[in-house]
Scaffold this active site. Structure first.
Site, mmCIF file in Angstrom:
data_model
loop_
_atom_site.group_PDB
_atom_site.id
_atom_site.type_symbol
_atom_site.label_atom_id
_atom_site.label_comp_id
_atom_site.label_asym_id
_atom_site.label_seq_id
_atom_site.Cartn_x
_atom_site.Cartn_y
_atom_site.Cartn_z
ATOM 1 N N ARG A 73 0.875 -1.181 0.000
ATOM 2 C CA ARG A 73 0.000 0.000 0.000
ATOM 3 C C ARG A 73 0.908 1.225 0.000
ATOM 4 O O ARG A 73 1.611 1.514 0.981
ATOM 5 C CB ARG A 73 -0.882 -0.017 1.253
ATOM 6 C CG ARG A 73 -1.825 1.194 1.354
ATOM 7 C CD ARG A 73 -2.982 1.036 0.398
ATOM 8 N NE ARG A 73 -4.050 2.001 0.653
ATOM 9 C CZ ARG A 73 -4.259 3.114 -0.063
ATOM 10 N NH1 ARG A 73 -3.452 3.402 -1.087
ATOM 11 N NH2 ARG A 73 -5.265 3.898 0.228
ATOM 12 N N GLU B 263 -4.903 -6.799 -6.827
ATOM 13 C CA GLU B 263 -3.550 -7.283 -7.094
ATOM 14 C C GLU B 263 -3.268 -8.547 -6.282
ATOM 15 O O GLU B 263 -2.725 -9.541 -6.791
ATOM 16 C CB GLU B 263 -2.537 -6.197 -6.745
ATOM 17 C CG GLU B 263 -1.097 -6.541 -7.100
ATOM 18 C CD GLU B 263 -0.165 -5.377 -6.790
ATOM 19 O OE1 GLU B 263 0.227 -4.696 -7.752
ATOM 20 O OE2 GLU B 263 0.145 -5.161 -5.599
#
Length: 885
Positions: free
Chosen positions: A21, A88
Site C-alpha cells: 500500500r 492485485e
C-alpha cells in the site's frame, strides 16, 4: 511443447514482485526493502505508480506478476482500504496457486489474526467497500462476488507462513536483512537438470503438484510416483522438485537409492540427507539406527522437501523416511519406485502412476532427440512412425533410439529398427532388466511365462495355466508382478504388458540359447516351433510351447516329425492355436499339465500318454467323440478344465464321475450333442457349465452343484425344460437363457438362492414360476422380444403369497414382449418393488390406475407402444418418464 534443457518453470523476468500500500510504506519500509534487494542483485519489480490506473490492475501489471518468481506482500494497516491492492493480491494468489510459487507475507505493524478474521482496520475497510458497492447499486452482484474473493484472498494470505514486524521489537534494517537473506537463498539455488527435452511433462507436473497440496502446512504429505522402468518417474520428480523448492527450508534429492544403497549402504544415504538438509559436511554415521535417530532429531522442526528416487526395498524407506513426524509440518516427501506394493507397505496413500506418452508427444520427443528440432523431413515420417510404435510410448526408448540415429539416413533408420524388432537395444534392455533382476526365482519364472507366451490371455485363463505349473501361490506371484509394474490387467480382463517389457522377457529366454531354439525353456515364435518340430531338435529344457499360427503371414499345413515331443520330458504346457497339422502326435510327454490344441488332428490321444498331472485339456473343433471323452475321464482324474467345444462327433456326455476335481466344462456349439449323463450334475467343485448352442439337446440332468457360478444354456433350441435344482445353489448370480426353447421353470428354481440377474432375451412362450417372488437376491429381469409373457393365473394360496411377498426385483425390462392389457392385472402385482420398468414396443392399449401402486417406481419407458390409447395412472415417485412414438 518441448523445452530445451533446465526446467519448465524457470522462465522468469523478475526474481521478486513487491505488493504494498503506497501511502503506508512506499517511502519507508517498502522503499528500503526494495533498495536492499536491488543492492544484492535481486531483480525486483516495484510499481512506480505509472502502471496503476484506477482500481483495476492493468495488463502490464498482470504480465509482471505472471513473470515473477517470488512474491513479497507487505500487509500494512491500510492495505485493505485500496481496492487496487486487493485486486492485485487476488490475482497474485490465483497465479501462484497454479504454479506453486512462493508467496511471502510480511505483517508490518499489524496482527495477522485481524487479517484472517477481518477485524480492526481490515474489517472496517471491507465494510466500507461493501457499503460503497451497495450505494452504487449498478453491477451489485458482480461487485459482491469481487468482495467475496477479496475476503478469501486476505484470509489465505494470513494463513501463509510469513514474517511479523512490530515497531519496537527490533531494528527495521535487521528485519530487512533477514528477508533479503531468505530471498537470496531461494534465487541462488540452481535448478536440477531435468532432461534435454521435456515433452508431455507439464500436465503431469501439475497433477502431482495438486496431490502434494504445497500450500498446506498443517501436516507432512508423502506422495508415491510409480511406473515401469524408463517411463519418466525420475524426470517427473525432478521437475516437480524444481517447481516447488522455494517453499521449503531444507532440500534433498536422493537419486538412485536402489543402486547407491547396494554400493555404499544406507548410512551413506542417511549422511547425504542430513548434510543437504542441515548444511553440515562430513556427517559420519556408525549405523543405520544412529542415522534414523539423527534424522528424527535434526529434521523434526524443519519444513523440508525430500525426493527418494528409485526405491526397491522397504528397509530403504524405513531408514530414510520412516514416519511423517520425522519432518516438520508442511514437509513434502516424494518417493519414486517401480514397485507399487512398497508404497502400500509404507502406508503412502497418495500415489501417481506415470503412463506412457501418447503418439503425438512420442513423435515430438523422437524428433527433438534425432533432429534437434520438431521440423522433420517428410521422407522420415514412415520410419519414425515405426520407431514410435516399437517404443510404445516409453521415453527411455525414444531417447536412446533418437540419439543413436542422430544424423543417420532413412535407410540407416530402417536397418536399425529392423534390428531392434529382432533383438532389443542393449541399453534399453539393461535398464528394463533391473526390474526382472529384483524378482524372486519363482516370480521370474511366472514373468517369463507371461511375457513369452501368455500376453493377451484372460487373467482367469493365465491363473488356471500357472496354477497347474506352480500351485495356488501363482496368484501371489502375479500380484507381485502387477505391483512392480511389469504386467497389467486391461479393461476387458486380459493380462498385458508394455511391448518393450515383453521384448525384454523374450530376450532373457533367447539369450540362454541364441542359435538353438530347442534348448530354450519357452518357445513362442511360429518359425522356431515349426523348426523344432520338423527337425526333432527339442530337448528336456523346453517347458512351454505356445504356437499361434495367426502370427504368420500365411496359413500352412505343418508336415512334422510325429515323435518330436518324445525328447521334451519336462514340457508342462502345450498350446496350439489356429494351426493345421498333417497328422497327430505319436507321443505326448507325461509331464504335461496343460494341453490345448485347436483342431487336434487325431481321433484320440497317444495310448502311452497318461499324465497324472494333466489339469487342463482343451481340444475344441477336434475329431473327438463320446468314446474318447469317456476314455479321458478315466485316465486323467486330476483334470480341472475340460473343453470340447464345437466337436461335431460328440453325441453324448458320458459318465464324468471320475473327474471329481473338474471346475470348468464346456461343450459349447456341439451341434450333435443330444444327451448328458446324470453324473455331471453332481460334480462338487464345478464352477462353470457351458452348453451354449447345443441345438439337439432336449433335456438336462438334475443339478446339485453347490460351487456352480455360471450356467450357460442359451441357444439350446430343443431344450424345453429347465433342469431340476436338487439343493441350494448360492453361487450363481447371473443366468442367461437367450433364444432358449424353455417353456417353464420347475418349483425348485427357487433353490438358485444367489441369483441376482435373469436374462431371457428372444425366448419363446415361458411361464415364470410363482417361487420367483421368494428369491431374495433377484433384482433384475431382462426379457426383450419374447414371443409371449405368461404368469401363472391361479396360484394356490395366492393371497398368502402376496401377503408374504418381498420380491426385490427393482429392474424389469420387457421391451417387445407382445404384452397386452391383462399383463397389468396378473403380472405387475408380482413386482410391487420395481424401480425401473421398461414396457416399450408392446401392444397394450391402456396403462391402468394400478400402475400407481408401484410406489417405488422411478423410471417408466413406454416408447413405441403404438396401441397405447390411454394413461390412467402415473406413480408420484416417477423421476424419468418416456413415451416416444
Amino acid at each position: 511443447m518441448a523445452v530445451a534443457s533446465s526446467s519448465l518453470i524457470y522462465d522468469y523476468e523478475y526474481d521478486v514482485f513487491l505488493s504494498f500500500r503506497g501511502e503506508d510504506t512506499r517511502y519507508g519500509f517498502t522503499g528500503n526493502l526494495y533498495n536492499a534487494l536491488r543492492d544484492n542483485g535481486i531483480h525486483t519489480f516495484i510499481d512506480d505508480d505509472q502502471l496503476q490506473k484506477g482500481d483495476e490492475i492493468t495488463s502490464a501489471l498482470e504480465k509482471a506478476i505472471e513473470h515473477s518468481r517470488i512474491f513479497i506482500i507487505v500487509l500494512s494497516l491500510n492495505y485493505a482500504s485500496s481496492s487496487f491492492c486487493l485486486n492485485e493480491l487476488t490475482y497474485i494468489l490465483h497465479c501462484t496457486k497454479r504454479k506453486s510459487l512462493l508467496v511471502l507475507p510480511l505483517f508490518y505493524n499489524i496482527d495477522p489474526s485481524d487479517l484472517r478474521h477481518h477485524r480492526g482496520s481490515f474489517g472496517e475497510a471491507l465494510t466500507n467497500h461493501e457499503n460503497n458497492f451497495k450505494a452504487k447499486k449498478e453491477g451489485l452482484e458482480h461487485n459482491m462476488d469481487k468482495l467475496h474473493k477479496w475476503k478469501m484472498a486476505l484470509h489465505q494470505a494470513a494463513s501463509l507462513s510469513g514474517y511479523h514486524f512490530k515497531q519496537g521489537d527490533g531494528y527495521e534494517y535487521e528485519f530487512i536483512k533477514k528477508i533479503v537473506k531468505l530471498v537470496s537463498s531461494k534465487i541462488n539455488r540452481a535448478p536440477l537438470h531435468v532432461a534435454d527435452y521435456t515433452v508431455g511433462l507439464e500436465s503431469r507436473v501439475l497433477e502431482v503438484k495438486l496431490l502434494l497440496n504445497v500450500g498446506s502446512d498443517d501436516c507432512v504429505h508423502m506422495v508415491g510416483i510409480h511406473g515401469i522402468g524408463g517411463i519418466g518417474k525420475t524426470t517427473l520428480a525432478v521437475e516437480v522438485y524444481n517447481s516447488i523448492a522455494d517453499h521449503f527450508e531444507g532440500l534433498c534429492f536422493l537419486e538412485n537409492v536402489r543402486e547407491n544403497s547396494n554400493k555404499h549402504g544406507l548410512q551413506h544415504l542417511q549422511s547425504i540427507l542430513l548434510s543437504e538438509m542441515v548444511g553440515e559436511k562430513n556427517i559420519n554415521l556408525a549405523s543405520v539406527r544412529q542415522g534414523i535417530s539423527m534424522i528424527q532429531h535434526r529434521l523434526r522442526q524443519k519444513k523440508v522437501l525430500l525426493i527418494v528416487d528409485d526405491v526397491d526395498k522397504h528397509e530403504q524407506l524405513q531408514a530414510i523416511v520412516g514416519e511423517p513426524n520425522w519432518f516438520g509440518p508442511g514437509s513434502r516427501v516424494i518417493i519414486t519406485t517401480r514397485d507399487k506394493q512398497l508404497l502400500a507397505c509404507h502406508q503412502v496413500k497418495t500415489n501417481y502412476e506415470v503412463e506412457k506418452l501418447n503418439k503425438s508427444d512420442a513423435l515430438q520427443l523422437l524428433s527433438w532427440k534425432a533432429f534437434k528440432t520438431d521440423k522433420v523431413d517428410t521422407s522420415y515420417v514412415n520410419v519414425m512412425n515405426r520407431v514410435v510404435t516399437y517404443a510404445s510410448g516409453l521415453p527411455l526408448a525414444l531417447e536412446v533410439i533418437g540419439s543413436n540415429l542422430f544424423g543417420k539416413t532413412v535407410g540407416e533408420w530402417e536397418s536399425a529398427i529392423n534390428q531392434y524388432e529382432k533383438i532389443p537395444n542393449n541399453q534399453i534392455f539393461k535398464i528394463l532388466k533391473k526390474s526382472f533382476d529384483a524378482l524372486e526365482e519363482q516370480e521370474k519364472s511366472v514373468f517369463l511365462d507371461i511375457a513369452c507366451c501368455f500376453k493377451g490371455f484372460r487373467l482367469k485363463e493365465v491363473e488356471d495355466i500357472l496354477c497347474a505349473h506352480y500351485g495356488d501361490c501363482m496368484k501371489y506371484h502375479i500380484r507381485v508382478l502387477v505391483e512392480k509394474s511389469l504386467i497389467k490387467q486391461n479393461w476387458y480382463g486380459a493380462v498385458t504388458l508394455h511391448d518393450l517389457i515383453e521384448d525384454m522377457g523374450k530376450e532373457i529366454v533367447r539369450q540362454k540359447s541364441p542359435k538353438e531354439p530347442g534348448k530354450r525353456s519357452r518357445l513362442w515364435s511360429p518359425d522356431d516351433i515349426i523348426q523344432v518340430l520338423e527337425d526333432d531338435s527339442g530337448t528336456g529344457k523346453i517347458e512351454i510351447i505356445c504356437l499361434d499360427f495367426s502370427l504368420l503371414d500365411k496359413e500352412e499345413i505343418v508336415e512334422w516329425n510325429r515323435k518330436a515331443f518324445k525328447k521334451m520330458k519336462n514340457l508342462k504346457t502345450l498350446i496350439i492355436k489356429n494351426g493345421h497339422f498333417s497328422k497327430g502326435p505319436k507321443h505326448l510327454p507325461n509331464s504335461l499339465r496343460v494341453l490345448e490344441w485347436l483342431k487336434y488332428p487325431s481321433k484320440g490321444l497317444p495310448t502311452d500318454f497318461c499324465s497324472k498331472k494333466l489339469s487342463i485339456c482343451k481340444l475344441p473343433k477336434s475329431c473327438f467323440g463320446s468314446l474318447e471323452l469317456a476314455d479321458l475321464s478315466k485316465k486323467f482324474t486330476n483334470m480341472t478344465v475340460l473343453n470340447f467345444e464345437e466337436c461335431q462327433g460328440l453325441t453324448q456326455i458320458p459318465d464324468v464321475s471320475g473327474l471329481p476335481n473338474l471346475e470348468n466344462i464346456s461343450f459349447r456349439n456341439s451341434d450333435n450333442l443330444a444327451t448328458i449323463h446324470d453324473s455331471i450334475g453332481f460334480l462338487g467343485k464345478l464352477k462353470i457349465l457351458n452348453a451354449f448352442g447345443c441345438k439337439k439337446l432336449r433335456s438336462f440332468p438334475p443339478l446339485k452343484l453347490e460351487s456352480l457360478e455360471k450356467l450357460e444354456l442359451s441357444y439350446c433350441s430343443s431344450l424345453e425344460s429347465f433342469p431340476e435344482i436338487l439343493g441350494k445353489m448360492e453361487n450363481i448370480t447371473e443366468l442367461v437363457l437367450e433364444a432358449s426353447a424353455i417353456k417353464n421353470f420347475p418349483v425348485s428354481f427357487q433353490n438358485l438362492t444367489g441369483l441376482q440377474e435373469l436374462l431371457l432375451r428372444h425366448c419363446g412362450v415361458l411361464t415364470l414360476p410363482s417361487s420367483i417372488v421368494m428369491m431374495p437376491k433377484l433384482v433384475q429381469i431382462i426379457a426383450w422380444e419374447w414371443k409371449g409373457w405368461l404368469f401363472p393365473k391361479q396360484v394356490e394360496g395366492e393371497e398368502k403369497v402376496r401377503s408374504m411377498m418381498s420380491s426385490n426385483v427393482n429392474c424389469l425390462r420387457l421391451s417387445g414382449c407382445n404384452l397386452s392389457d391383462d399383463f397389468f392385472s396378473i403380472g405387475l402385482s408380482w413386482f410391487a418393488n420395481v424401480k425401473e420398468l421398461d414396457l416399450s414396443r408392446n401392444n397394450f392399449k391402456v396403462l391402468p390406475e394400478c400402475i400407481s401402486d408401484c410406489q417405488f417406481l422411478l423410471e417408466l419407458n413406454l416408447d413405441y407402444c403404438y396401441c397405447l390409447q390411454e394413461i390412467r395412472g402415473i406413480p408420484p415417485s416417477i423421476e424419468l418418464f418416456s413415451a416416444r412414438e
